[in-house]
Every structure is written in C-alpha cells, then in structure tokens.
Design a protein around this motif. Structure first.
Motif, PDB file in Angstrom:
ATOM      1  N   ALA A   1     -65.295 -59.266  29.978  1.00  0.00           N
ATOM      2  CA  ALA A   1     -64.444 -60.222  30.676  1.00  0.00           C
ATOM      3  C   ALA A   1     -63.845 -59.564  31.907  1.00  0.00           C
TER       4      ALA A   1
ATOM      5  N   MET B   1     -67.030 -64.262  32.474  1.00  0.00           N
ATOM      6  CA  MET B   1     -67.232 -63.684  31.156  1.00  0.00           C
ATOM      7  C   MET B   1     -68.738 -63.573  30.949  1.00  0.00           C
TER       8      MET B   1
ATOM      9  N   VAL C   1     -55.580 -55.223  27.113  1.00  0.00           N
ATOM     10  CA  VAL C   1     -56.420 -56.383  26.807  1.00  0.00           C
ATOM     11  C   VAL C   1     -57.444 -55.983  25.757  1.00  0.00           C
ATOM     12  N   GLN C   2     -57.637 -56.838  24.773  1.00  0.00           N
ATOM     13  CA  GLN C   2     -58.623 -56.580  23.733  1.00  0.00           C
ATOM     14  C   GLN C   2     -59.636 -57.726  23.677  1.00  0.00           C
ATOM     15  N   LEU C   3     -60.910 -57.366  23.475  1.00  0.00           N
ATOM     16  CA  LEU C   3     -61.969 -58.344  23.271  1.00  0.00           C
ATOM     17  C   LEU C   3     -62.585 -58.069  21.901  1.00  0.00           C
TER      18      LEU C   3
ATOM     19  N   VAL D   1     -60.847 -59.615  34.005  1.00  0.00           N
ATOM     20  CA  VAL D   1     -59.500 -60.103  33.689  1.00  0.00           C
ATOM     21  C   VAL D   1     -58.508 -59.818  34.808  1.00  0.00           C
TER      22      VAL D   1
ATOM     23  N   GLY E   1     -65.824 -55.660  24.753  1.00  0.00           N
ATOM     24  CA  GLY E   1     -65.670 -55.637  23.313  1.00  0.00           C
ATOM     25  C   GLY E   1     -66.429 -54.467  22.718  1.00  0.00           C
TER      26      GLY E   1
ATOM     27  N   ILE F   1     -58.802 -65.200  33.395  1.00  0.00           N
ATOM     28  CA  ILE F   1     -60.097 -64.518  33.270  1.00  0.00           C
ATOM     29  C   ILE F   1     -61.074 -65.149  34.236  1.00  0.00           C
TER      30      ILE F   1
ATOM     31  N   ASN G   1     -59.269 -68.358  26.011  1.00  0.00           N
ATOM     32  CA  ASN G   1     -59.791 -67.060  26.499  1.00  0.00           C
ATOM     33  C   ASN G   1     -60.961 -66.593  25.628  1.00  0.00           C
TER      34      ASN G   1
ATOM     35  N   ALA H   1     -60.604 -62.970  23.753  1.00  0.00           N
ATOM     36  CA  ALA H   1     -59.808 -62.007  24.499  1.00  0.00           C
ATOM     37  C   ALA H   1     -58.329 -62.257  24.249  1.00  0.00           C
TER      38      ALA H   1
ATOM     39  N   CYS I   1     -66.475 -64.398  21.225  1.00  0.00           N
ATOM     40  CA  CYS I   1     -65.690 -63.273  21.728  1.00  0.00           C
ATOM     41  C   CYS I   1     -64.347 -63.811  22.206  1.00  0.00           C
TER      42      CYS I   1
END
Length: 121
Positions: free
Chosen positions: A97, A34, A2-4, A99, A112, A31, A76, A24, A22
């Motif tokens: 987040a 956040m 997972v990337q933010l 997740v 992030g 999710i 997201n 995701a 931001c």
C-alpha cells in the motif's frame, strides 16, 4: 506506524478458486495505490495486480482474465479473487500500500508479511 495483514491463503486444487484479503491499519490519512505481488521459490517478486484509489486496475499478463483485484477505501482493504488457479500460481502473495501517513503527511510504501498460496492436486 502502519500495518498490513494478509489473510485467505491456503491449498487449492488446479482449476480452483481462492480469495485473499489485505487490511491496512495504523496512522493512515489516505491510501493511494494498493497492489498484490507474489514470489515463488527461487524467483524474484513480481507484480500480480494493482489498483488506484479511483479503481483503475492493472494486471500481469499471466493472470489477466483469471484474477480480479478490488478495494474498499472506507476499510483500507484490498482483495484479490483468484479463479482457474494453476500450479504456477503457487507463491507467497504480498500486498503493498502506498500510504499517506497521518500527522507526518509523508508518503511511503508498506508491505504485508505474505500469505502462502499452494496450487496442487
């Protein structure tokens, strides 16, 4: 994985406004909460605002009435609208987040890399 990714930071004068986003992406089933955190030089990271999936929000006393957190569950994505900015708002802003990961069905926090906000004349 997972990337933010945060975006929208920059330089603004005192009293000005700035918005952070931001997004995701990755192996996301859903999710939960956040949030936005910030860390000023030489200080610990602190919670700025959080929002549940259902839209319940929580703010640090220092930003109440000036900052607004919101989210788009379909995208997201979480947002932070910052008004009446002060020099003491200068910091790196990080989104977090909680997740539920697709396939693994595990719950995990992801962060992030941060967006720098500088409030200065």
């Amino acid at each position: 994985q997972v990337q933010l990714v945060e975006s929208g930071g920059g330089l603004v004068q005192p009293g000005g406004s700035l918005s952070l986003t931001c997004a995701a992406s990755g192996s996301i089933l859903s999710i939960n909460s956040m949030a936005w955190y910030r860390q000023a030089p030489g200080k610990e990271r602190e919670l700025v605002a959080s929002i549940t999936r259902g839209g319940i929000t929580n703010y640090a006393d220092s930003v109440k009435g000036r900052f607004t957190i919101s989210r788009d569950n379909a995208k997201n994505t979480v947002y932070l609208k910052m008004n009446s900015l002060k020099p003491e708002d200068t910091a790196a802003y990080y989104c977090k987040a909680n997740v539920i990961r697709a396939g693994l069905y595990s719950v995990m926090d992801f962060w992030g890399k941060g967006a720098l906000v500088t409030v200065s004349s």
